[in-house]
Design a protein around this motif. Structure first.
Motif, PDB file in Angstrom:
ATOM      1  N   VAL A 241       0.832  -1.207   0.000  1.00  0.00           N
ATOM      2  CA  VAL A 241       0.000   0.000   0.000  1.00  0.00           C
ATOM      3  C   VAL A 241       0.868   1.259   0.000  1.00  0.00           C
ATOM      4  O   VAL A 241       0.457   2.301  -0.498  1.00  0.00           O
ATOM      5  CB  VAL A 241      -0.976  -0.010   1.194  1.00  0.00           C
ATOM      6  N   LEU A 242       2.088   1.144   0.540  1.00  0.00           N
ATOM      7  CA  LEU A 242       3.029   2.263   0.487  1.00  0.00           C
ATOM      8  C   LEU A 242       3.231   2.723  -0.948  1.00  0.00           C
ATOM      9  O   LEU A 242       3.173   3.914  -1.264  1.00  0.00           O
ATOM     10  CB  LEU A 242       4.373   1.840   1.096  1.00  0.00           C
ATOM     11  N   PHE A 243       3.432   1.767  -1.849  1.00  0.00           N
ATOM     12  CA  PHE A 243       3.679   2.122  -3.242  1.00  0.00           C
ATOM     13  C   PHE A 243       2.392   2.257  -4.055  1.00  0.00           C
ATOM     14  O   PHE A 243       2.407   2.833  -5.137  1.00  0.00           O
ATOM     15  CB  PHE A 243       4.581   1.071  -3.897  1.00  0.00           C
ATOM     16  N   GLY A 244       1.288   1.727  -3.540  1.00  0.00           N
ATOM     17  CA  GLY A 244       0.031   1.789  -4.290  1.00  0.00           C
ATOM     18  C   GLY A 244      -0.876   2.922  -3.860  1.00  0.00           C
ATOM     19  O   GLY A 244      -2.081   2.880  -4.117  1.00  0.00           O
ATOM     20  N   GLY A 245      -0.306   3.961  -3.229  1.00  0.00           N
ATOM     21  CA  GLY A 245      -1.128   5.040  -2.684  1.00  0.00           C
ATOM     22  C   GLY A 245      -1.519   6.098  -3.698  1.00  0.00           C
ATOM     23  O   GLY A 245      -1.201   7.277  -3.545  1.00  0.00           O
ATOM     24  N   ALA A 246      -2.230   5.681  -4.743  1.00  0.00           N
ATOM     25  CA  ALA A 246      -2.640   6.621  -5.787  1.00  0.00           C
ATOM     26  C   ALA A 246      -3.631   7.658  -5.282  1.00  0.00           C
ATOM     27  O   ALA A 246      -3.753   8.736  -5.868  1.00  0.00           O
ATOM     28  CB  ALA A 246      -3.261   5.853  -6.956  1.00  0.00           C
ATOM     29  N   VAL A 247      -4.336   7.338  -4.190  1.00  0.00           N
ATOM     30  CA  VAL A 247      -5.362   8.245  -3.682  1.00  0.00           C
ATOM     31  C   VAL A 247      -4.771   9.615  -3.344  1.00  0.00           C
ATOM     32  O   VAL A 247      -5.442  10.648  -3.482  1.00  0.00           O
ATOM     33  CB  VAL A 247      -6.042   7.630  -2.442  1.00  0.00           C
ATOM     34  N   ALA A 248      -3.505   9.643  -2.927  1.00  0.00           N
ATOM     35  CA  ALA A 248      -2.881  10.921  -2.574  1.00  0.00           C
ATOM     36  C   ALA A 248      -2.821  11.877  -3.749  1.00  0.00           C
ATOM     37  O   ALA A 248      -2.811  13.102  -3.567  1.00  0.00           O
ATOM     38  CB  ALA A 248      -1.477  10.675  -2.025  1.00  0.00           C
ATOM     39  N   MET A 249      -2.773  11.358  -4.962  1.00  0.00           N
ATOM     40  CA  MET A 249      -2.668  12.193  -6.153  1.00  0.00           C
ATOM     41  C   MET A 249      -4.020  12.530  -6.779  1.00  0.00           C
ATOM     42  O   MET A 249      -4.083  13.179  -7.822  1.00  0.00           O
ATOM     43  CB  MET A 249      -1.785  11.492  -7.202  1.00  0.00           C
ATOM     44  N   ILE A 250      -5.109  12.112  -6.145  1.00  0.00           N
ATOM     45  CA  ILE A 250      -6.437  12.391  -6.703  1.00  0.00           C
ATOM     46  C   ILE A 250      -6.713  13.892  -6.837  1.00  0.00           C
ATOM     47  O   ILE A 250      -7.310  14.311  -7.840  1.00  0.00           O
ATOM     48  CB  ILE A 250      -7.527  11.675  -5.887  1.00  0.00           C
ATOM     49  N   ALA A 376       5.904  11.904  -7.610  1.00  0.00           N
ATOM     50  CA  ALA A 376       5.237  12.765  -8.587  1.00  0.00           C
ATOM     51  C   ALA A 376       6.129  13.941  -8.962  1.00  0.00           C
ATOM     52  O   ALA A 376       6.163  14.367 -10.125  1.00  0.00           O
ATOM     53  CB  ALA A 376       3.908  13.256  -8.034  1.00  0.00           C
ATOM     54  N   LYS A 377       6.849  14.461  -7.987  1.00  0.00           N
ATOM     55  CA  LYS A 377       7.754  15.573  -8.258  1.00  0.00           C
ATOM     56  C   LYS A 377       8.939  15.134  -9.115  1.00  0.00           C
ATOM     57  O   LYS A 377       9.415  15.868  -9.989  1.00  0.00           O
ATOM     58  CB  LYS A 377       8.256  16.160  -6.930  1.00  0.00           C
ATOM     59  N   LEU A 378       9.421  13.905  -8.868  1.00  0.00           N
ATOM     60  CA  LEU A 378      10.607  13.422  -9.584  1.00  0.00           C
ATOM     61  C   LEU A 378      10.266  12.804 -10.943  1.00  0.00           C
ATOM     62  O   LEU A 378      11.009  12.978 -11.910  1.00  0.00           O
ATOM     63  CB  LEU A 378      11.343  12.385  -8.720  1.00  0.00           C
ATOM     64  N   LEU A 379       9.141  12.052 -11.011  1.00  0.00           N
ATOM     65  CA  LEU A 379       8.816  11.293 -12.220  1.00  0.00           C
ATOM     66  C   LEU A 379       7.671  11.898 -13.024  1.00  0.00           C
ATOM     67  O   LEU A 379       7.493  11.540 -14.186  1.00  0.00           O
ATOM     68  CB  LEU A 379       8.426   9.850 -11.840  1.00  0.00           C
ATOM     69  N   GLY A 380       6.903  12.774 -12.391  1.00  0.00           N
ATOM     70  CA  GLY A 380       5.645  13.197 -12.992  1.00  0.00           C
ATOM     71  C   GLY A 380       4.507  12.386 -12.386  1.00  0.00           C
ATOM     72  O   GLY A 380       4.702  11.249 -11.941  1.00  0.00           O
ATOM     73  N   VAL A 382       1.655  10.878 -13.538  1.00  0.00           N
ATOM     74  CA  VAL A 382       1.204   9.627 -14.153  1.00  0.00           C
ATOM     75  C   VAL A 382       2.239   8.531 -13.965  1.00  0.00           C
ATOM     76  O   VAL A 382       1.924   7.410 -13.543  1.00  0.00           O
ATOM     77  CB  VAL A 382       0.888   9.837 -15.652  1.00  0.00           C
ATOM     78  N   ARG A 383       3.494   8.835 -14.259  1.00  0.00           N
ATOM     79  CA  ARG A 383       4.537   7.807 -14.132  1.00  0.00           C
ATOM     80  C   ARG A 383       4.703   7.353 -12.686  1.00  0.00           C
ATOM     81  O   ARG A 383       4.992   6.178 -12.426  1.00  0.00           O
ATOM     82  CB  ARG A 383       5.867   8.339 -14.682  1.00  0.00           C
ATOM     83  N   SER A 384       4.508   8.267 -11.740  1.00  0.00           N
ATOM     84  CA  SER A 384       4.660   7.892 -10.331  1.00  0.00           C
ATOM     85  C   SER A 384       3.573   6.910  -9.898  1.00  0.00           C
ATOM     86  O   SER A 384       3.836   5.973  -9.139  1.00  0.00           O
ATOM     87  CB  SER A 384       4.622   9.133  -9.444  1.00  0.00           C
ATOM     88  N   VAL A 385       2.338   7.110 -10.370  1.00  0.00           N
ATOM     89  CA  VAL A 385       1.253   6.204 -10.015  1.00  0.00           C
ATOM     90  C   VAL A 385       1.470   4.827 -10.647  1.00  0.00           C
ATOM     91  O   VAL A 385       1.276   3.791  -9.997  1.00  0.00           O
ATOM     92  CB  VAL A 385      -0.109   6.798 -10.436  1.00  0.00           C
ATOM     93  N   VAL A 386       1.879   4.790 -11.899  1.00  0.00           N
ATOM     94  CA  VAL A 386       2.145   3.514 -12.577  1.00  0.00           C
ATOM     95  C   VAL A 386       3.302   2.785 -11.895  1.00  0.00           C
ATOM     96  O   VAL A 386       3.248   1.558 -11.688  1.00  0.00           O
ATOM     97  CB  VAL A 386       2.449   3.754 -14.067  1.00  0.00           C
TER      98      VAL A 386
END
Length: 411
Positions: A241-250, A376-380, A382-386
């Motif tokens: 869940v640490l790496f799957g936390g896409a909700v933070a970027m909603i 998100a800051k380092l990769l962007g 979309v790429r960070s979520v993937v």
């Protein structure tokens, strides 16, 4: 294998009061999380600033968690629960200062953001205590044969309130603004305390003068590392869940990618919880009866794949459905993990084990929020979520291949 008695646990009045109080307090916490993510992003327009919200809370929460477990095991639980309630009311009340007086007192966006981080730091200390208390109290309220069902109903209550909190937070922000939403949040926490007042007291069986604090905390950690089923379940929670936390970027997806505004943000933010609520409600009536360990590994893998799909989607309803599916899979995972931890933990050490459990949960959720903001800051975005979804899949495969006791676990 234990027999389940679906919904029978709800006949217990004290258990109903505990769940009702939890419903209102989680409703408030989820509305607060939604509000803070939106508020901070509107102030800064920086995805990384959202990640710092999680970091501000998780550092004190994790730092205090082991001591909190010791305090919970050694003291009366109802009193601690009520103290935490009123501490939260005071701290969230402090946020009313910038919410109501920002124009009059000429606060800048950065000043408000730093003030929010400071308040959240102290709520993290309170969270270290309040997080484990309710799970610790449940086994003393319900019979052992009803414990798996009680865990499922507890998670169902959590997720129903999460759905309502995320959605209501977005709608209230959109229609009434931040300051009035904060007042609603404070009222809900006070309402929760009225139900907690009706609980029976739960005293510790320990004599405090005979207990060394460091030895007590080490005992909880040692038990978890000796019990491979608990260790494996907690590792899945923390790392996957640490790496799957896409909700933070909603907030970023809602504002910049899907362009759906505050109302769409609220529904999107609730999507995963809607999926979890539906599946956990089903599990409370039709429980899983075998192969729970294998199912746990499979659903965590599926969760990661859904996060990848969400990250790549540019259609609002497709994104919504990926989050709903991820929530359904995560809901199954939450029930299995929670039941494993409760069934494998003896009463005398439950507070310390649940506190270590809360470290894993907080590390996965709040550190996941920070990881999402940083990547998100380092990769962007979309790429960070993937990337996060891909790591979740890989971690599930590693844990499954290295922990045969978890893989074969059933109850």
């Amino acid at each position: 294998m234990m027999s389940f008695t679906p919904l029978q646990t709800l006949k217990n009045v004290e258990f109903r009061n505990l769940l009702t109080g939890r419903f209102f307090i989680v409703l408030a916490f989820r509305m607060l999380a939604t509000l803070l993510g939106w508020w901070v992003y509107q102030l800064t327009k920086d995805p990384f600033s959202i990640g710092l919200i999680g970091l501000s809370e998780v550092i004190p929460a994790v730092s205090c968690a082991l001591y909190a477990g010791h305090v919970i095991d050694m003291n009366e639980k109802k009193k601690l629960l009520l103290i935490c309630n009123y501490v939260y009311i005071f701290l969230i009340g402090l946020l009313l200062i910038p919410a109501f007086l920002d124009v009059r007192m000429h606060f800048t966006g950065h000043e408000i953001t730093y003030f929010i981080y400071g308040v959240i730091f102290f709520t993290g200390i309170a969270r270290a205590f309040i997080g484990p208390i309710i799970p610790v109290m449940i086994p003393k309220i319900v019979k052992k044969e009803n414990l798996p069902n009680a865990v499922t109903l507890n998670q169902a209550t959590f997720l129903i309130s999460s759905v309502c909190g995320h959605a209501a937070g977005g709608f209230l922000i959109g229609y009434f603004g931040i300051k009035w939403t904060l007042l609603v949040i404070i009222f809900l926490i006070f309402l929760a305390s009225l139900f907690f007042f009706q609980l029976n007291k739960q005293y510790s069986g320990y004599k405090k003068e005979n207990i060394n604090v460091m030895d007590s905390m080490r005992e909880g950690i040692s038990y978890i590392f000796k019990t491979k089923e608990i260790l494996g379940a907690l590792c899945l929670d923390m790392f996957a869940v640490l790496f799957g936390g896409a909700v933070a970027m909603i907030p970023v997806y809602a504002t910049d990618i899907l362009k759906v505004g505050a109302e769409g943000f609220g529904l999107l933010n609730a999507a995963s919880d809607i999926g979890s609520m539906c599946i956990i409600t089903l599990l409370s009536v039709i429980p899983l009866r075998k192969n729970q360990g294998k199912i746990l590994l499979a659903v965590v893998t599926g969760f990661g794949l859904c996060i990848i799909g969400f990250g790549l989607s540019t259609w609002y309803w497709l994104s919504f459905m990926f989050l709903v599916m991820s929530g359904m899979l995560d809901g199954i995972s939450v029930v299995i993990r929670g039941t494993i931890v409760q069934l494998k933990t003896p009463d005398h050490i439950r507070g310390r084990v649940m506190s270590v459990n809360s470290i894993f949960i907080m590390s996965s959720n709040e550190m996941g929020q920070f990881e999402s903001g940083l990547s998100a800051k380092l990769l962007g975005v979309v790429r960070s979520v993937v990337f996060g979804g891909t790591m979740t899949v890989l971690i599930a495969l590693v844990v499954g291949s290295t922990n045969p006791k978890l893989r074969k676990m059933q109850y």
